[in-house]
Design a protein around this motif. Sequence first.
Motif, PDB file in Angstrom:
ATOM      1  N   GLY A   1     -17.877 -44.720 -22.122  1.00 61.10           N
ATOM      2  CA  GLY A   1     -18.984 -45.650 -22.355  1.00 61.10           C
ATOM      3  C   GLY A   1     -18.774 -47.036 -21.793  1.00 61.10           C
ATOM      4  N   HIS A   2     -17.523 -47.403 -21.510  1.00 62.27           N
ATOM      5  CA  HIS A   2     -17.233 -48.731 -20.987  1.00 62.27           C
ATOM      6  C   HIS A   2     -17.043 -48.761 -19.474  1.00 62.27           C
ATOM      7  CE1 HIS A   2     -16.830 -49.871 -25.161  1.00 62.27           C
ATOM      8  NE2 HIS A   2     -16.758 -51.129 -24.786  1.00 62.27           N
TER       9      HIS A   2
ATOM     10  N   SER B   1     -19.190 -48.996 -16.998  1.00 56.81           N
ATOM     11  CA  SER B   1     -19.957 -50.070 -16.339  1.00 56.81           C
ATOM     12  C   SER B   1     -19.228 -51.400 -16.474  1.00 56.81           C
ATOM     13  CB  SER B   1     -21.344 -50.222 -16.975  1.00 56.81           C
ATOM     14  OG  SER B   1     -22.128 -49.089 -16.753  1.00 56.81           O
TER      15      SER B   1
ATOM     16  N   ARG C   1     -21.666 -51.920  -9.345  1.00 59.53           N
ATOM     17  CA  ARG C   1     -22.732 -51.661 -10.316  1.00 59.53           C
ATOM     18  C   ARG C   1     -22.968 -50.159 -10.345  1.00 59.53           C
ATOM     19  NH1 ARG C   1     -26.767 -55.042 -11.990  1.00 59.53           N
ATOM     20  NH2 ARG C   1     -28.437 -53.716 -11.208  1.00 59.53           N
ATOM     21  N   MET C   2     -23.040 -49.583 -11.554  1.00 59.20           N
ATOM     22  CA  MET C   2     -23.059 -48.128 -11.690  1.00 59.20           C
ATOM     23  C   MET C   2     -24.420 -47.597 -12.155  1.00 59.20           C
ATOM     24  SD  MET C   2     -20.053 -47.102 -10.856  1.00 59.20           S
ATOM     25  CE  MET C   2     -19.894 -45.453 -11.536  1.00 59.20           C
ATOM     26  N   PRO C   3     -24.733 -46.348 -11.770  1.00 59.87           N
ATOM     27  CA  PRO C   3     -25.954 -45.716 -12.286  1.00 59.87           C
ATOM     28  C   PRO C   3     -25.707 -45.135 -13.676  1.00 59.87           C
ATOM     29  CG  PRO C   3     -24.899 -44.256 -10.719  1.00 59.87           C
ATOM     30  CD  PRO C   3     -24.052 -45.502 -10.777  1.00 59.87           C
ATOM     31  N   LEU C   4     -25.407 -46.001 -14.624  1.00 57.33           N
ATOM     32  CA  LEU C   4     -25.046 -45.553 -15.976  1.00 57.33           C
ATOM     33  C   LEU C   4     -25.744 -46.407 -17.015  1.00 57.33           C
ATOM     34  CD1 LEU C   4     -21.149 -45.316 -15.711  1.00 57.33           C
ATOM     35  CD2 LEU C   4     -22.716 -43.389 -15.857  1.00 57.33           C
ATOM     36  N   GLU C   5     -26.052 -45.784 -18.155  1.00 57.84           N
ATOM     37  CA  GLU C   5     -26.464 -46.531 -19.336  1.00 57.84           C
ATOM     38  C   GLU C   5     -25.690 -45.987 -20.531  1.00 57.84           C
ATOM     39  OE1 GLU C   5     -30.715 -48.400 -19.147  1.00 57.84           O
ATOM     40  OE2 GLU C   5     -30.911 -46.220 -18.963  1.00 57.84           O
ATOM     41  N   SER C   6     -25.265 -46.872 -21.423  1.00 59.70           N
ATOM     42  CA  SER C   6     -24.429 -46.491 -22.561  1.00 59.70           C
ATOM     43  C   SER C   6     -25.253 -46.485 -23.851  1.00 59.70           C
ATOM     44  CB  SER C   6     -23.262 -47.467 -22.709  1.00 59.70           C
ATOM     45  OG  SER C   6     -22.467 -47.432 -21.544  1.00 59.70           O
TER      46      SER C   6
ATOM     47  N   PRO D   1     -28.442 -40.814 -14.553  1.00 55.96           N
ATOM     48  CA  PRO D   1     -29.862 -40.457 -14.425  1.00 55.96           C
ATOM     49  C   PRO D   1     -30.105 -38.948 -14.352  1.00 55.96           C
ATOM     50  CG  PRO D   1     -29.326 -42.272 -12.968  1.00 55.96           C
ATOM     51  CD  PRO D   1     -28.023 -41.784 -13.533  1.00 55.96           C
TER      52      PRO D   1
END
Lengths: 98, 417
Positions: free
Chosen positions: B240-241, B243, B252-257, B345
Amino acid sequence: MLLLTCPYCGPRAEIEFRYGGEAHVARPAEPDALSDAAWSEFLFVRTNPKGIHAERWNHAHGCQRWFNVLRDSVTDRIVRSYRIGEPRPDPTPSGARS
Amino acid sequence: MRRFSLLSLLREATNSHRGWGSQWSVAQPKARYAALIVGGGGHGLATAYYLAKEHGVRDVAVLERGWLGGGNTGRNTTIIRSNYLQEESGALYEHALKMWQSLSQELNYNVMYSPRGVMMLAHSVHDVQSLKRHIYANRLSGIDNEWLTPAEAKAFCPPLNISSDLRYPVMGAALQRRGGTARHDAVAWGYARAAEAMGVDIIENCEVTGFRRGLDGAVEGVETSKGFIRAARVGVVAAGHTSVVLRQAGLRMPLESFPLQALVSEPVKPVFPCVVMSNAVHAYISQSDKGELVIGAGTDQYVSYSQQGGLHITTHTLEAICELFPQFSRMRMLRNWGGIVDVTPDRSPIIGKTPVPGLFVNCGWGTGGFKATPGSGHVFAHTIATGEPHPINAPFSLDRFRTGRLIDEAAAAAVAH
């Protein structure tokens, strides 16, 4: 559950709202001219900050209007709500409303 | 490290178990390593283990900000299965499932892998079609998955309520018999112990605060709360960390936590023989060997690092559990907690190179990374050791979000995300 403040209806429980992802991700002005990397940035890449996050919410079970919220993603404390089209406010506590 | 064997167990049994010693020793960082792993969860420790075992890279340190397995490794609901829809995902999770079968022997540590069967319920015509599509796709790639009628599902899992007066009646189920559970903490401890025995340094309470890069842009090492550590290869396995960690390298990553919740009940006698998942009504349940019901809930809708979610999310899941298994309606829940899951995504992980030379990433496992732990570590170790991805993780590149070759497990309705 979050207590969100709709700029039009006032404070309401989170279950009335639908989350809309990161705010201020501007749609490209000239999509035809965009490179693959720039498209990827627009479509997929997100800031995902550990700290103040600007995000969109929709008052789906209320006035159905969209608005933006500044929220601390570590504590889930909501700094403030503001209308779509307004610039991102200064997140310092002096500007905090609740 | 003392090996576990019948002889050593007998000897310690007569010695009040005083001679075991610690399972791995506490290390202080050296100034330089051949490779660094950032993140001491299951995936990171497995990566270090396979780097040492399969690739002879033993000059490795695992840097963990907190304690081993204190993140999502210790917070998941321990479900193991490989019945994913897409061919690429099937290959990755099946690689892991095959490794689970002999992992206790491999590590000389009991990870309590229990292939008790994972049953996924269908509650609508769409669910039935979707699960059957999964079954046919899985069988084409040699992965076991079978269709059960409601009566057969009830026979396999007697507590299940299959009456037709449910709000969402059970219309059938897909069963992967080799699926099951394992003890999540033991996975972290087993990999740490086995890796340390081969020379890997396990360094806890060591937070990465920055990356140092050379004139050519390549990684030269990491700044940490215990000082600068030099290494030409760095693998980030920070869940989760991710990014947050990779922003320090300018990525910058294509991620959301998101927070994902789970809870356990008071322990009771064995009442639940398998794992049951229902994506339609959001209920994931099994019983641990201690006797607790282990229940998985959904994610909150918003990005957060708070490791706690909204109570309405767990309420929603418990309502579904009580409807499907009415005898649990008076069970008391002991604990609930949240873990921060990094979601991509296309709901598939990212395992491979980054634009920064020498910097590799293994992330994006979303709500289902535990099951992949051995396979993920194995292919990621190959990627770090050789500089190029293993054929199994080649499709899971970061670059796929630019090329458009997504591995879409999000649109597949029967996948638990």
